[in-house]
Motif scaffolding. Structure first.
Motif, PDB file in Angstrom:
ATOM      1  N   LEU A  80       0.832  -1.194   0.000  1.00 43.15           N
ATOM      2  CA  LEU A  80       0.000   0.000   0.000  1.00 43.15           C
ATOM      3  C   LEU A  80       0.867   1.244   0.000  1.00 43.15           C
ATOM      4  N   CYS A  81       0.608   2.135  -0.962  1.00 44.46           N
ATOM      5  CA  CYS A  81       1.363   3.391  -1.042  1.00 44.46           C
ATOM      6  C   CYS A  81       0.394   4.562  -0.936  1.00 44.46           C
ATOM      7  N   GLY A  82       0.789   5.718  -1.397  1.00 41.50           N
ATOM      8  CA  GLY A  82       0.012   6.936  -1.204  1.00 41.50           C
ATOM      9  C   GLY A  82      -1.303   6.951  -1.954  1.00 41.50           C
ATOM     10  N   GLU A  83      -2.038   8.033  -1.793  1.00 39.96           N
ATOM     11  CA  GLU A  83      -3.346   8.176  -2.417  1.00 39.96           C
ATOM     12  C   GLU A  83      -3.205   8.232  -3.939  1.00 39.96           C
ATOM     13  N   THR A  84      -3.978   7.419  -4.613  1.00 42.22           N
ATOM     14  CA  THR A  84      -4.014   7.402  -6.071  1.00 42.22           C
ATOM     15  C   THR A  84      -5.318   6.747  -6.504  1.00 42.22           C
ATOM     16  N   ASP A  85      -5.826   7.145  -7.654  1.00 46.30           N
ATOM     17  CA  ASP A  85      -7.063   6.574  -8.158  1.00 46.30           C
ATOM     18  C   ASP A  85      -6.841   5.196  -8.783  1.00 46.30           C
ATOM     19  N   SER A  86      -5.607   4.886  -9.142  1.00 53.03           N
ATOM     20  CA  SER A  86      -5.304   3.631  -9.806  1.00 53.03           C
ATOM     21  C   SER A  86      -5.112   2.517  -8.778  1.00 53.03           C
ATOM     22  N   PHE A  87      -5.931   1.477  -8.889  1.00 51.35           N
ATOM     23  CA  PHE A  87      -5.808   0.335  -7.981  1.00 51.35           C
ATOM     24  C   PHE A  87      -4.451  -0.337  -8.135  1.00 51.35           C
ATOM     25  N   THR A  88      -4.004  -0.478  -9.379  1.00 45.11           N
ATOM     26  CA  THR A  88      -2.724  -1.135  -9.643  1.00 45.11           C
ATOM     27  C   THR A  88      -1.576  -0.363  -9.009  1.00 45.11           C
ATOM     28  N   THR A  89      -1.592   0.963  -9.130  1.00 43.69           N
ATOM     29  CA  THR A  89      -0.530   1.793  -8.564  1.00 43.69           C
ATOM     30  C   THR A  89      -0.647   1.872  -7.052  1.00 43.69           C
ATOM     31  N   LYS A  90      -1.865   1.926  -6.548  1.00 46.63           N
ATOM     32  CA  LYS A  90      -2.088   2.059  -5.105  1.00 46.63           C
ATOM     33  C   LYS A  90      -1.439   0.927  -4.324  1.00 46.63           C
ATOM     34  N   PHE A  91      -1.448  -0.287  -4.920  1.00 44.39           N
ATOM     35  CA  PHE A  91      -0.870  -1.448  -4.242  1.00 44.39           C
ATOM     36  C   PHE A  91       0.395  -1.958  -4.934  1.00 44.39           C
ATOM     37  N   GLN A  92       0.934  -1.173  -5.858  1.00 47.91           N
ATOM     38  CA  GLN A  92       2.185  -1.504  -6.545  1.00 47.91           C
ATOM     39  C   GLN A  92       2.126  -2.915  -7.151  1.00 47.91           C
ATOM     40  N   LEU A  93       1.138  -3.110  -8.007  1.00 44.88           N
ATOM     41  CA  LEU A  93       0.881  -4.424  -8.597  1.00 44.88           C
ATOM     42  C   LEU A  93       1.352  -4.531 -10.040  1.00 44.88           C
ATOM     43  N   GLU A  94       2.178  -3.595 -10.479  1.00 49.41           N
ATOM     44  CA  GLU A  94       2.558  -3.554 -11.884  1.00 49.41           C
ATOM     45  C   GLU A  94       3.216  -4.842 -12.366  1.00 49.41           C
ATOM     46  N   GLU A  95       4.004  -5.496 -11.531  1.00 50.77           N
ATOM     47  CA  GLU A  95       4.697  -6.709 -11.976  1.00 50.77           C
ATOM     48  C   GLU A  95       3.759  -7.894 -12.177  1.00 50.77           C
ATOM     49  N   PHE A  96       2.535  -7.801 -11.660  1.00 51.69           N
ATOM     50  CA  PHE A  96       1.572  -8.893 -11.807  1.00 51.69           C
ATOM     51  C   PHE A  96       0.567  -8.638 -12.922  1.00 51.69           C
TER      52      PHE A  96
END
Length: 468
Positions: free
Chosen positions: A410-426
């Protein structure tokens, strides 16, 4: 403990489609991610679908999708609510699940093996042919109904939220051909189309399971049940977990079916029963069995998981004993027949066993010494009806939610679910059977999006859906 024990699934047919349209539309618009599953009339030649060339696989799948039909589609919409930043990470979701029974308006191929599988698992073809919501394959036609399955899929595309699938290549090909537009001739163009259709990312829970979590098996029912059990244990220990809330459907809604998924009463017991129920090892490993529901051995995922955990526990005890013997640290006064060893199972339970009560045969299955001579022949009945598209979509979505809790950061406020939880590699990696690498969904420098897709997307962007 507030675990969910049943899941409401809304059955949608042509008779209540318009009535439920506003409910489905709100669920799509407000979802954080959407899980999808399909039931099909056939898959064609299985060997062609597993050919070494991925391009040839796509061509075979495209031909199958043009000649077969989608019998039902499951949509499970997961909305992430406010996260409490105090204490362990808890992801609270509100979940709405729909099972849409469909009837293709064109001729299509049906395969007996596929139909028999569906009948064995509770699919009602009388309902499908009498109440299935109509749809047509390929490109849009003049006079499209404003409230239709095709329009619903357009709303899903326009929602611009992550799409969640399990072993999703077949689903993606059928979704595009059945509800979007004609498939392109090459895999490269198809992948470019998908990257624009779902810019928030496509996630394959089978791919994540095999390449990142590495469960003993990765078929959907197994992944869901182990995820559900593990999540319940984490919740009891106040560790990071997922919670679910379902809409309070009124009692008069006859179209709402509650699917039972209650966890075993013994899940949190630290001392487990040593009675062993035989299970089908082929089903336990792959989720398929040639005998189907007639198999005399259990296909129950809880029995399979329990036995796997006991085998793991047994092996761990043996390693511990060898290590202690090698280091000469065994206590001379210990009781050799009642040596208690504590260990953790795959789902995080603390399991204690007594030496001498169980053994592992050469086939890897645990067996128990029974003094009464009869209980070792007990076989649990196979649960029927678990292969409904709606509930399968829910299982896929819930598995994804627990994977986010386990792998996401979990990172900072963002509208993107993928970015919010740093899921880009998945994201945008789809499982390929028989390959040690996933199929990556991305636009290549050597392939452009298809003309059919560009024309369709332009229509959607300029008022083609009620989303605008």
């Amino acid at each position: 403990m507030a675990w969910f024990s049943r899941v409401p699934v809304v059955d949608v047919t042509k008779d209540n489609f318009k009535e439920l349209w506003p409910t489905m539309l709100v669920a799509l618009k407000t979802a954080t991610f959407i899980a999808v599953d399909l039931e099909l009339s056939g898959l064609g030649n299985r060997r062609k679908l597993n050919t070494p060339s991925v391009d040839d696989r796509y061509k075979s799948l495209a031909g199958v999708a043009r000649s077969r039909a989608v019998l039902s589609i499951g949509l499970s919409c997961f909305k992430l609510n406010n996260i409490d930043e105090d204490g362990p990470l808890v992801l609270p979701f509100t979940t709405q699940t729909f099972n849409l029974t469909l009837l293709c308006s064109e001729e299509y191929v049906v395969e007996p093996i596929s139909l028999k599988f569906l009948v064995d698992h509770g699919f009602d073809f009388n309902v499908q042919y009498s109440q299935g919501a109509p749809y047509h394959r390929g490109a849009d036609q003049n006079g499209e109904a404003p409230q239709s399955v095709r329009q619903l899929f357009s709303e899903l595309v326009c929602s611009r939220v992550p799409l969640i699938l399990h072993n999703g290549l077949v689903d993606l090909v059928f979704l595009s051909q059945s509800f979007y537009t004609e498939l392109p001739s090459t895999l490269g163009s198809f992948l470019a189309d998908l990257s624009e259709m779902f810019p928030a990312g496509i996630f394959d829970t089978k791919c994540i399971t095999d390449f990142h979590i590495r469960m003993p098996a990765s078929y959907l029912e197994y992944v869901f049940r182990r995820s559900q059990r593990e999540n319940a244990v984490h919740q009891s220990k106040e560790q990071p977990h997922v919670t679910l809330t379902f809409p309070p459907y009124p009692p008069h809604m006859a179209c709402v079916e509650f699917r039972d998924c209650c966890l075993p009463d013994t899940l949190l017991n630290t001392t487990q029963s040593t009675m062993v129920i035989p299970y089908c090892e082929q089903y336990g490993a792959h989720g398929t069995c040639p005998k189907g529901v007639k198999c005399p051995l259990s296909h129950d995922p809880d029995i399979i998981i329990d036995q796997e955990d006991w085998v793991k526990a047994k092996k761990k005890r043996r390693r511990d004993r060898k290590k202690k013997k090698g280091n000469k640290i065994e206590d001379e006064g210990q009781d050799k027949t009642e040596h208690l060893v504590s260990m953790e199972t795959h789902d995080g339970r603390d399991v204690t066993s007594v030496d001498g009560t169980d053994s592992v045969s050469s086939d890897g299955q645990t067996h128990t010494d029974q003094s009464d001579g009869g209980t070792d022949n007990v076989v649990a009945k196979t649960r029927v009806g678990c292969h409904r598209a709606g509930f399968d979509a829910f299982m896929t979505g819930f598995a994804m939610a627990t994977m986010v809790c386990k792998l996401g950061k979990l990172c900072g406020e963002t509208d993107s679910f993928t970015t919010k939880f740093q899921l880009e590699e998945f994201a945008n990696r789809i499982y390929l059977s028989g390959k040690d690498f996933p199929l990556q969904i991305a636009r290549s420098a050597f392939a452009k999006p298809s003309n059919n897709h560009k024309a369709k997307l332009q229509r959607l962007q300029f008022g083609g859906t009620s989303y605008q």
